[in-house]
Design an enzyme around this catalytic site. Sequence first.
Site, PDB file in Angstrom:
ATOM      1  N   ASP A  22       0.865  -1.184   0.000  1.00  0.00           N
ATOM      2  CA  ASP A  22       0.000   0.000   0.000  1.00  0.00           C
ATOM      3  C   ASP A  22       0.903   1.236   0.000  1.00  0.00           C
ATOM      4  O   ASP A  22       2.129   1.114   0.008  1.00  0.00           O
ATOM      5  CB  ASP A  22      -0.935   0.001   1.223  1.00  0.00           C
ATOM      6  CG  ASP A  22      -0.196  -0.316   2.493  1.00  0.00           C
ATOM      7  OD1 ASP A  22       1.017   0.031   2.576  1.00  0.00           O
ATOM      8  OD2 ASP A  22      -0.789  -0.891   3.420  1.00  0.00           O
ATOM      9  N   ASP A  45      11.313   5.224  11.924  1.00  0.00           N
ATOM     10  CA  ASP A  45      12.056   4.197  12.653  1.00  0.00           C
ATOM     11  C   ASP A  45      13.412   3.834  12.040  1.00  0.00           C
ATOM     12  O   ASP A  45      14.447   4.001  12.661  1.00  0.00           O
ATOM     13  CB  ASP A  45      11.188   2.951  12.912  1.00  0.00           C
ATOM     14  CG  ASP A  45      10.391   2.491  11.702  1.00  0.00           C
ATOM     15  OD1 ASP A  45      10.612   3.019  10.591  1.00  0.00           O
ATOM     16  OD2 ASP A  45       9.545   1.587  11.859  1.00  0.00           O
ATOM     17  N   ASP A  54       1.903   5.079   1.562  1.00  0.00           N
ATOM     18  CA  ASP A  54       1.831   6.112   2.597  1.00  0.00           C
ATOM     19  C   ASP A  54       2.312   7.409   1.966  1.00  0.00           C
ATOM     20  O   ASP A  54       3.265   7.405   1.181  1.00  0.00           O
ATOM     21  CB  ASP A  54       2.742   5.753   3.778  1.00  0.00           C
ATOM     22  CG  ASP A  54       2.408   4.384   4.346  1.00  0.00           C
ATOM     23  OD1 ASP A  54       1.309   4.222   4.880  1.00  0.00           O
ATOM     24  OD2 ASP A  54       3.253   3.465   4.227  1.00  0.00           O
TER      25      ASP A  54
END
Length: 457
Positions: free
Chosen positions: A75, A151, A77
């Site tokens: 998907d 992250d 982002d």
Amino acid sequence: MIRKLLRRVFRRPQASAAEALREPAIIGPGQHGIARDAISPAARKVCEVLQGAGHHGYVVGGAVRDLIAGFRPKDYDIATSATPEQVKDLFRRARIIGRRFRIVHVMIGAETLEVSTFRALHDNGTQTDEHGRVLHDNVFGSQAEDATRRDFTINALYYNPGDQTVIDYHHGVADLRQKTLRMIGDPRQRYREDPIRMLRAVRMAAKLGLAIDPAAREPIREMSGLLENVPPARLFDEMLKLLLSGHAVPCLTQLRDEGLHHGLLPLLDVIMEQPLGERFVWLSLANTDERVGAGKAVSPAFLFATLLWHEVLAHWESRKSRDEPTMAALHAAMGDVLDAQCEKLAITRRIAGDVKEIWALQPRFEARSGRRPLRLLEQPRFRAGYDFLLLRAQSGELPMEMPQWWERFANSDAEARLEMLEPDKTPRRRRRPRRSSGDGADRDAGTQAAHAPAQDT
Ligand code: ATP
Ligand code: MG
């Protein structure tokens, strides 16, 4: 100069803030290798609309990483300088979701894109729990800050469909090429802020075949206990992502190789410590990976049913040995196992209900006489029950003849099915005087099983 020095000294605890000010590398299409039309048209459209309204708009995170590494993104982002409200106003089908982390879901055609506003770095005002876990993350900042707050270096890459460049603040492209998963900032602090990052590290490394940088790998073992403070629903989401990533086998193998399967998640302990069920569990995970890889649907309920089955078997056996009736013992065993898992993992009620149905069908595959096999075929969950039976047989728990019989039975016409049925072996009941003729004995036995799943355990 002196002021700069002083600032540096006094801001030392926030080394990441200084880091955020570093200049990014701008990487052209020749180097990153992402073809323009590899990006989904919906993601391109969202960036275009945002940029057209005077904001920044980039594809970020997993999709950029996966495209550079040669994977098809799951998907998209999007990262933007626009606030959630501004984003929402720009699209017809958009809604703001999340509390801890507010983002906008923008729907275009069949796709849903997650649009998040650049986040600021944490400072002393950031709300945390007593272990340092960040509770809210809704302060907006610059793109550089946003990059530093992500992250891993490979997840902090911003792709601009407009000029097809990748903006790379933390050498993520180089790390990806060198097959290294590197944390941005101090790994211990980042794990304290959000312990889920430990699971993400293992999942990303396994999926992309990366080595976790020792600085990020070493603390996991000693810090895994922090996962206990994460809300169970988030843990469950992450666990599902791991198991349904299409790379569950390498993920769990990596967890085990690194000694991380102990205490990291209660479900993992169960999965990895079943000597009898080991073959069954790995078969089921490999089966799930294969289905995900082939683009087929996978059901979390089926997966959890397989992962916990040998636990259920053990509890069932022990209850039967205490003379509990077979079906009642099975239902009580199902309850024992699911209660223990639900507490920690927040397996949703619906999934737990579906899991129980699959388990409760299993004893019913043993009946091959009377009307019971036909009734089982009519069950809406027959297919899931049968697939489960097949796995049990493939793992050596049952003879293969059993699923083979059911496969033939299911694929036969009415006449052939009648011929396949075995003579009824319940003479005691058949002899019982009945007002109506027919198959009362069968109905009795069948009803017990058919009603069993509804029993409250
Ligand atoms: P995938 O979607 O393939 O599972 P992903 O990296 O896109 O992987 P998402 O959960 O969709 O994972 O997150 C999108 C991006 O948001 C990540 O790439 C990362 O930059 C950032 N992100 C997600 N979770 C965290 C976290 N716990 N801490 C810091 N950054 C995060
Ligand atoms: Mg993603």
